[in-house]
Design a protein around this motif. Structure first.
Motif, PDB file in Angstrom:
ATOM      1  N   MET A 140      -4.243  -2.527  -1.031  1.00  0.00           N
ATOM      2  CA  MET A 140      -4.280  -2.460   0.431  1.00  0.00           C
ATOM      3  C   MET A 140      -5.712  -2.660   0.925  1.00  0.00           C
ATOM      4  SD  MET A 140      -1.138  -1.894   1.552  1.00  0.00           S
ATOM      5  CE  MET A 140      -1.240  -1.094   3.157  1.00  0.00           C
ATOM      6  N   SER A 141      -6.524  -3.350   0.138  1.00  0.00           N
ATOM      7  CA  SER A 141      -7.950  -3.466   0.449  1.00  0.00           C
ATOM      8  C   SER A 141      -8.224  -4.282   1.710  1.00  0.00           C
ATOM      9  CB  SER A 141      -8.696  -4.094  -0.740  1.00  0.00           C
ATOM     10  OG  SER A 141      -8.167  -5.374  -1.053  1.00  0.00           O
ATOM     11  N   ASP A 142      -7.265  -5.109   2.147  1.00  0.00           N
ATOM     12  CA  ASP A 142      -7.460  -5.912   3.357  1.00  0.00           C
ATOM     13  C   ASP A 142      -7.089  -5.141   4.629  1.00  0.00           C
ATOM     14  OD1 ASP A 142      -8.365  -8.093   1.945  1.00  0.00           O
ATOM     15  OD2 ASP A 142      -6.392  -9.038   1.793  1.00  0.00           O
ATOM     16  N   TYR A 143      -6.566  -3.931   4.460  1.00  0.00           N
ATOM     17  CA  TYR A 143      -6.026  -3.197   5.601  1.00  0.00           C
ATOM     18  C   TYR A 143      -6.669  -1.818   5.766  1.00  0.00           C
ATOM     19  CZ  TYR A 143      -2.087  -6.476   5.142  1.00  0.00           C
ATOM     20  OH  TYR A 143      -1.299  -7.595   5.055  1.00  0.00           O
ATOM     21  N   ARG A 144      -6.589  -1.334   6.987  1.00  0.00           N
ATOM     22  CA  ARG A 144      -6.635   0.086   7.273  1.00  0.00           C
ATOM     23  C   ARG A 144      -5.204   0.455   7.634  1.00  0.00           C
ATOM     24  NH1 ARG A 144     -10.676   0.970  11.932  1.00  0.00           N
ATOM     25  NH2 ARG A 144     -10.191   3.158  11.528  1.00  0.00           N
ATOM     26  N   TYR A 145      -4.790   1.670   7.294  1.00  0.00           N
ATOM     27  CA  TYR A 145      -3.383   1.984   7.548  1.00  0.00           C
ATOM     28  C   TYR A 145      -3.151   3.483   7.651  1.00  0.00           C
ATOM     29  CZ  TYR A 145      -3.020   3.127   2.543  1.00  0.00           C
ATOM     30  OH  TYR A 145      -3.194   3.677   1.304  1.00  0.00           O
ATOM     31  N   GLU A 146      -2.005   3.817   8.246  1.00  0.00           N
ATOM     32  CA  GLU A 146      -1.526   5.181   8.330  1.00  0.00           C
ATOM     33  C   GLU A 146      -0.157   5.234   7.654  1.00  0.00           C
ATOM     34  OE1 GLU A 146      -2.813   7.930   9.432  1.00  0.00           O
ATOM     35  OE2 GLU A 146      -4.582   7.244  10.583  1.00  0.00           O
ATOM     36  N   GLU A 147      -0.015   6.100   6.643  1.00  0.00           N
ATOM     37  CA  GLU A 147       1.301   6.261   6.017  1.00  0.00           C
ATOM     38  C   GLU A 147       2.208   7.027   6.967  1.00  0.00           C
ATOM     39  OE1 GLU A 147       3.371   8.295   2.087  1.00  0.00           O
ATOM     40  OE2 GLU A 147       1.270   7.601   1.970  1.00  0.00           O
ATOM     41  N   LEU A 148       3.416   6.502   7.194  1.00  0.00           N
ATOM     42  CA  LEU A 148       4.325   7.068   8.174  1.00  0.00           C
ATOM     43  C   LEU A 148       5.414   7.927   7.543  1.00  0.00           C
ATOM     44  CD1 LEU A 148       4.754   3.880  10.385  1.00  0.00           C
ATOM     45  CD2 LEU A 148       3.241   5.835  10.812  1.00  0.00           C
ATOM     46  N   MET A 149       5.896   7.521   6.382  1.00  0.00           N
ATOM     47  CA  MET A 149       6.971   8.283   5.743  1.00  0.00           C
ATOM     48  C   MET A 149       7.150   7.847   4.301  1.00  0.00           C
ATOM     49  SD  MET A 149      10.453   6.498   7.257  1.00  0.00           S
ATOM     50  CE  MET A 149      11.438   7.808   6.595  1.00  0.00           C
ATOM     51  N   GLN A 150       7.740   8.739   3.514  1.00  0.00           N
ATOM     52  CA  GLN A 150       8.196   8.394   2.173  1.00  0.00           C
ATOM     53  C   GLN A 150       9.711   8.504   2.193  1.00  0.00           C
ATOM     54  OE1 GLN A 150       6.366   9.842  -1.339  1.00  0.00           O
ATOM     55  NE2 GLN A 150       4.536   8.721  -0.814  1.00  0.00           N
ATOM     56  N   ASP A 151      10.377   7.408   1.884  1.00  0.00           N
ATOM     57  CA  ASP A 151      11.829   7.325   1.997  1.00  0.00           C
ATOM     58  C   ASP A 151      12.443   7.195   0.602  1.00  0.00           C
ATOM     59  OD1 ASP A 151      14.318   7.129   3.071  1.00  0.00           O
ATOM     60  OD2 ASP A 151      13.884   5.422   4.375  1.00  0.00           O
ATOM     61  N   GLU A 152      13.250   8.168   0.233  1.00  0.00           N
ATOM     62  CA  GLU A 152      13.859   8.180  -1.103  1.00  0.00           C
ATOM     63  C   GLU A 152      14.812   6.998  -1.292  1.00  0.00           C
ATOM     64  OE1 GLU A 152      16.763  11.055  -3.845  1.00  0.00           O
ATOM     65  OE2 GLU A 152      16.026  11.729  -1.889  1.00  0.00           O
ATOM     66  N   ILE A 153      14.739   6.345  -2.440  1.00  0.00           N
ATOM     67  CA  ILE A 153      15.655   5.261  -2.775  1.00  0.00           C
ATOM     68  C   ILE A 153      16.934   5.851  -3.356  1.00  0.00           C
ATOM     69  CG2 ILE A 153      16.025   3.190  -4.173  1.00  0.00           C
ATOM     70  CD1 ILE A 153      13.970   2.812  -1.960  1.00  0.00           C
ATOM     71  N   VAL A 154      18.077   5.407  -2.831  1.00  0.00           N
ATOM     72  CA  VAL A 154      19.383   5.893  -3.284  1.00  0.00           C
ATOM     73  C   VAL A 154      20.284   4.706  -3.599  1.00  0.00           C
ATOM     74  CG1 VAL A 154      19.264   8.047  -1.980  1.00  0.00           C
ATOM     75  CG2 VAL A 154      20.232   5.996  -0.905  1.00  0.00           C
ATOM     76  N   ALA A 155      21.386   4.991  -4.303  1.00  0.00           N
ATOM     77  CA  ALA A 155      22.397   3.960  -4.562  1.00  0.00           C
ATOM     78  C   ALA A 155      23.431   4.025  -3.446  1.00  0.00           C
ATOM     79  CB  ALA A 155      23.053   4.186  -5.917  1.00  0.00           C
ATOM     80  N   VAL A 156      23.578   2.958  -2.689  1.00  0.00           N
ATOM     81  CA  VAL A 156      24.564   2.899  -1.618  1.00  0.00           C
ATOM     82  C   VAL A 156      25.797   2.179  -2.144  1.00  0.00           C
ATOM     83  CG1 VAL A 156      25.055   2.102   0.715  1.00  0.00           C
ATOM     84  CG2 VAL A 156      22.766   2.916   0.132  1.00  0.00           C
ATOM     85  N   VAL A 157      26.948   2.872  -2.096  1.00  0.00           N
ATOM     86  CA  VAL A 157      28.181   2.348  -2.692  1.00  0.00           C
ATOM     87  C   VAL A 157      29.332   2.465  -1.697  1.00  0.00           C
ATOM     88  CG1 VAL A 157      27.375   3.059  -4.985  1.00  0.00           C
ATOM     89  CG2 VAL A 157      28.922   4.549  -3.698  1.00  0.00           C
ATOM     90  N   SER A 158      30.384   1.707  -1.954  1.00  0.00           N
ATOM     91  CA  SER A 158      31.603   1.821  -1.162  1.00  0.00           C
ATOM     92  C   SER A 158      32.302   3.126  -1.509  1.00  0.00           C
ATOM     93  CB  SER A 158      32.525   0.639  -1.472  1.00  0.00           C
ATOM     94  OG  SER A 158      33.828   0.867  -0.972  1.00  0.00           O
ATOM     95  N   VAL A 159      33.019   3.729  -0.536  1.00  0.00           N
ATOM     96  CA  VAL A 159      33.796   4.944  -0.823  1.00  0.00           C
ATOM     97  C   VAL A 159      34.936   4.645  -1.783  1.00  0.00           C
ATOM     98  CG1 VAL A 159      33.209   6.100   1.344  1.00  0.00           C
ATOM     99  CG2 VAL A 159      35.189   4.557   1.260  1.00  0.00           C
ATOM    100  N   ASP A 160      35.276   3.356  -1.952  1.00  0.00           N
ATOM    101  CA  ASP A 160      36.312   2.965  -2.903  1.00  0.00           C
ATOM    102  C   ASP A 160      35.767   2.804  -4.315  1.00  0.00           C
ATOM    103  OD1 ASP A 160      38.228   2.847  -0.861  1.00  0.00           O
ATOM    104  OD2 ASP A 160      37.682   0.784  -0.358  1.00  0.00           O
ATOM    105  N   ASN A 161      34.457   2.875  -4.464  1.00  0.00           N
ATOM    106  CA  ASN A 161      33.833   2.747  -5.776  1.00  0.00           C
ATOM    107  C   ASN A 161      33.854   4.112  -6.476  1.00  0.00           C
ATOM    108  OD1 ASN A 161      31.779   2.593  -7.889  1.00  0.00           O
ATOM    109  ND2 ASN A 161      31.110   0.698  -6.900  1.00  0.00           N
ATOM    110  N   PRO A 162      34.261   4.171  -7.749  1.00  0.00           N
ATOM    111  CA  PRO A 162      34.276   5.461  -8.461  1.00  0.00           C
ATOM    112  C   PRO A 162      32.937   6.189  -8.421  1.00  0.00           C
ATOM    113  CG  PRO A 162      35.415   3.784  -9.745  1.00  0.00           C
ATOM    114  CD  PRO A 162      34.780   3.082  -8.580  1.00  0.00           C
ATOM    115  N   LEU A 163      31.844   5.461  -8.286  1.00  0.00           N
ATOM    116  CA  LEU A 163      30.528   6.089  -8.228  1.00  0.00           C
ATOM    117  C   LEU A 163      30.367   6.974  -6.993  1.00  0.00           C
ATOM    118  CD1 LEU A 163      28.245   3.093  -9.330  1.00  0.00           C
ATOM    119  CD2 LEU A 163      28.822   5.126 -10.680  1.00  0.00           C
ATOM    120  N   SER A 164      31.173   6.749  -5.973  1.00  0.00           N
ATOM    121  CA  SER A 164      31.058   7.540  -4.743  1.00  0.00           C
ATOM    122  C   SER A 164      31.464   8.994  -4.961  1.00  0.00           C
ATOM    123  CB  SER A 164      31.925   6.929  -3.636  1.00  0.00           C
ATOM    124  OG  SER A 164      33.307   7.054  -3.945  1.00  0.00           O
TER     125      SER A 164
END
Length: 283
Positions: A140-164
């Motif tokens: 990020m050496s070309d920027y100045r910045y403000e961190e706004l949030m950390q968003d957890e990565i999740v698996a998004v699946v259909s309710v019809d998928n057994p993984l749900s």
């Protein structure tokens, strides 16, 4: 040597066409030729090679252009900083588009003197936007910045998928699973692909790529594949046909508001940074 001379030269160097410069500045073409000739006399060198009506920037001209284009850029930044006429903030959204849309709507309802404008991706975005919403990168050496949030990565699946039915999934279990996702050129996709390799030991089997979140959600709802997406971003538009299942090996996408490190912020822009930080803290 006058500022207008330098502006004429800069434009002529970029177009190699005195007539085009004259048209842009709405002056007679001979006045451009005369001004450039006067500049060459003052410098004691020729900046252009002339062949009839055609001109081409020579070595002296290229050297001088490199120097004055930087100087003019700094002058324009200074003028921009103290200008009260400009009240537009230009945004470039690389990540978090759903957040940015709602943030912009909230901001505009309370800030009548400022207009938020957006710019789309192009091959040359330098100096065409004031701020960018982006995923934090290793460099990020070309920027100045403000961190706004950390968003957890999740698996998004259909309710019809057994993984749900699962409360948690290990990324290693998804090695042979079909994925749908954003284009590989997009930062979020690069981040989740790297996560699969480092934590799961595999490259995901991606059967469909898009830039459109609506299309992505539709295919997941139809149980054509699953996707790795930021949790908060996903939950901004919940669906009874979809479920976000946490991953055992936790990882987070960091979203930031960034700007060029050489940029001089005006009062409107400083206030926008403060507003944006407060807005995300209230999510």
């Amino acid at each position: 040597m006058e500022l207008l001379q330098l502006r004429y030269f800069k434009e002529a160097a970029e177009t190699e066409n005195f007539s085009a410069v004259a048209q842009k500045y709405m002056v007679p073409q001979p006045s451009i030729s005369k001004t450039i000739k006067k500049l060459e006399t003052e410098l004691g060198v020729r900046l252009f090679d002339r062949n009839g009506k055609k001109i081409s920037l020579n070595g002296n001209g290229k050297y001088f252009y490199d120097k004055i284009s930087t100087a003019l850029s700094h002058i324009d930044d200074g003028i921009h900083h103290f200008s009260t006429a400009k009240s537009t903030i230009v945004l470039y959204t690389q990540a978090g588009s759903r957040f940015v849309s709602l943030l912009s709507a909230d901001y505009l309802t309370t800030h009548e003197k400022v207009f938020l404008s957006t710019v789309n991706y192009s091959s040359d975005l330098k100096n065409k936007y004031d701020f960018t919403f982006m995923q934090i990168q290793e460099d990020m050496s070309d920027y100045r910045y403000e961190e706004l949030m950390q968003d957890e990565i999740v698996a998004v699946v259909s309710v019809d998928n057994p993984l749900s039915k699962r409360e948690e999934i290990s990324i290693r279990e998804l090695k042979m699973t079909k994925f749908v996702g954003y284009y590989s050129s997009m930062n979020l996709r690069a981040f989740t692909d790297r996560y699969c390799r480092e934590q799961g030991g595999f490259n995901p089997i991606v059967i469909f790529e898009t830039h459109d979140g609506t299309a992505l959600r539709y295919l997941i709802e139809k149980n054509r594949g699953i996707a790795l997406l930021p949790k908060a971003y996903f939950e901004f538009q919940p669906s009874y046909k979809l479920k976000a299942v946490p991953l055992k090996e936790k990882t987070y996408r960091s979203l930031a508001l960034a700007w060029d490190k050489t940029k001089i912020l005006n009062e409107y822009e400083k206030e926008f940074i403060s507003y944006t930080k407060d807005w995300f803290q209230k999510l």
